[in-house]
Design an enzyme around this catalytic site. Structure first.
Site: not given
Length: 519
Positions: A53, A55
């Site tokens: 991922d 963020d």
């Protein structure tokens, strides 16, 4: 902050996970705050693709500045778009107040911390702590819920949620004190709904991302270990990929910054793409992990940010197999940036055959870890930035923890003695023992409370609720194969590391071992 002020309410299992074993004896010892902890055996040699991922995983945001920005923009939206009282504009955000793993009871206006069995251990209404009697009156001795997908609850399971949770607590207190300040009658659930809409608007209209793009260093931590970690994975002949909900323009800005590019906002610089085989933006996780999700996969032209297989923004009919087309191109010229799609599109792009060959690293227990683990059977690693401070404090307070455990054992022993005396009708010693038990119980409860306050004055230890694992810890143990404080810790161990948890033990085994140790 003065909570009495109208302008600004609020203020600033038995299983023991193992620490990742060291690499060769010559390797420097990793600080405990940077180590990887293991819930389930994972042999890195069997992993063919590692995904990330972005963020709060690859990009570690600064909670004090980034969440303050979210908070300020949300308040602006509430006042300007939803006609909330102008007094909100003078409110400020305390980045230290909220923690992950809490549950918002939208109906009652309460914020709860639960143990692994979903019993409420700590509860606040606004900023007022509920007494034991008040908690029992509202929640009783039963489970709050067997599931948290009901509309009356909201989960604070990502650092992105801290600002909205704090603002909700402020609004609850403000509503209780000044109900006439609102233009129309609102209940607590309505307050939360409006906060949620105002936060979503911040993300949709681009104001947050524009601020971050203007000065990434103000909002994102620099970690010079990210690039060496990614290089190490690439050099070990593993595929690397990124699946993020952020769109391409913002993704490029953030990745340029964390990979050390001197041209953060230069839309023609894509050096960071060399560290990934595939980048999927706008993925709409967790739906991305559902194989029956029929979202279209678009190719992204990095230079312009345009979606290639569209007609003025409308999806073109995908004749033939788009995956076959993009994955059989010459690797040096093949496009690697996409938007949308689902996990079915990903496997051919990565040339992997089994879901067990994928390790996915994320920060969101539901959006990243639970969905990929439970739905797909991927191996998972959860990033918990708070873990660094948590384990450092645990080490510092080791004697305090041992004292609390000793007091609890003493209380149990006295209870057993009282029961034995009552059974044998030797009541003449009961009163003294009861007094001793009550004194020790109070000492235990006080010591446990003081220990928790060392971690956080309101919510206590992140992974504990009372003496049991917290709801958050239970989720970590259940769904994360590995967990650690930051993603770059993955580069501190061998690329062929065999992560092994400590031996599982049942409670009866602990009892036997404790008696053996005592002898």
């Amino acid at each position: 902050m003065d909570k009495s002020s109208m302008d600004s309410p609020g203020s600033k299992s038995a299983k023991r996970p193992c620490i990742s074993p060291s690499s060769p004896d010559t390797a420097p010892k990793t600080s405990i705050g940077n180590q990887i902890f293991c819930n389930r055996p994972l042999y890195m040699k069997s992993i063919k693709a590692v995904g990330f991922d972005m963020d709060y995983t690859l990009a570690q945001y600064k909670v004090d500045t980034f969440e303050s920005l979210v908070y300020q923009q949300t308040v602006q939206n509430l006042v300007c778009k939803y006609n909330y009282p102008s007094e909100l504009l003078s409110w400020v955000f305390d980045s230290d107040y909220m923690v992950r793993g809490l549950v918002i009871d939208k109906k009652e206006g309460n914020i709860l911390k639960m143990d692994c069995y979903k019993y409420v251990k700590v509860a606040y209404h606004g900023f007022k702590e509920l007494s034991k009697e008040e908690k029992l009156l509202i929640y009783g001795n039963t489970l709050v819920s067997t599931s948290y997908d009901q509309p009356e609850y909201a989960l604070i399971d990502t650092l992105f949620s801290l600002a909205e949770a704090y603002l909700f607590a402020q609004l609850v207190e403000f509503k209780d004190k000044y109900p006439g300040k609102f233009l129309k009658p609102v209940d607590y659930a309505c307050l939360y709904k409006d906060v949620r809409k105002a936060v979503d608007l911040c993300h949709r209209d681009g104001t947050l991302k524009q601020k971050v793009a203007e000065d990434p260093k103000r909002y994102i931590n620099e970690d010079k270990s990210i690039v060496p970690m990614l290089k190490g994975l690439r050099e070990s002949n593993r595929a690397t990929f990124m699946v993020t909900n952020s769109l391409w323009d913002y993704t490029c800005v953030v990745m340029n910054f964390i990979c050390g590019s001197s041209a953060v906002n230069d839309g023609t610089k894509f050096d960071w793409l060399q560290y990934f085989d595939v980048v999927i933006t706008g993925s709409a996780k967790p739906n991305f992990f559902k194989e029956d999700n029929h979202a279209n996969l678009f190719e992204v032209e990095p230079e312009s940010g345009m979606l290639i297989n569209t007609n003025d923004g409308s999806p073109l009919l995908q004749v033939g197999n788009i995956i076959a087309r993009v994955s059989t191109k010459d690797k040096s010229s093949a496009r690697k940036v996409f938007q949308g799609g689902n996990v079915v599109h990903l496997y051919p792009l990565l040339e992997i055959e089994a879901s067990s060959q994928v390790l996915y690293v994320g920060d969101h227990i539901y959006g990243d870890i639970l969905s990929s683990k439970k739905t797909l059977g991927w191996r998972t690693m959860l990033v918990i930035p708070e873990l660094d401070r948590e384990v450092q404090l645990l080490r510092k307070l080791k004697k305090n923890c041992e004292n609390v455990r000793s007091l609890r054992s003493g209380c149990i022993a006295l209870e057993d003695r009282l029961h034995c005396l009552n059974t044998n009708q030797k009541s003449n010693h009961d009163e003294n023992l009861k007094h001793e038990r009550d004194k020790m119980r109070l000492n235990y409860q006080t010591s446990l409370s003081e220990l928790h306050k060392q971690f956080h004055p309101k919510w206590g230890q992140l992974m504990k609720a009372g003496y049991q694992n917290s709801r958050f810890a239970h989720q970590v143990e259940r769904y994360a194969c590995l967990y650690t404080s930051q993603v770059s810790n993955l580069g501190l161990s061998s690329q062929n590391q065999y992560y092994r948890p400590n031996e599982d033990s049942m409670q009866h085994e602990y009892a036997i071992m404790d008696k053996v140790d005592a002898n």
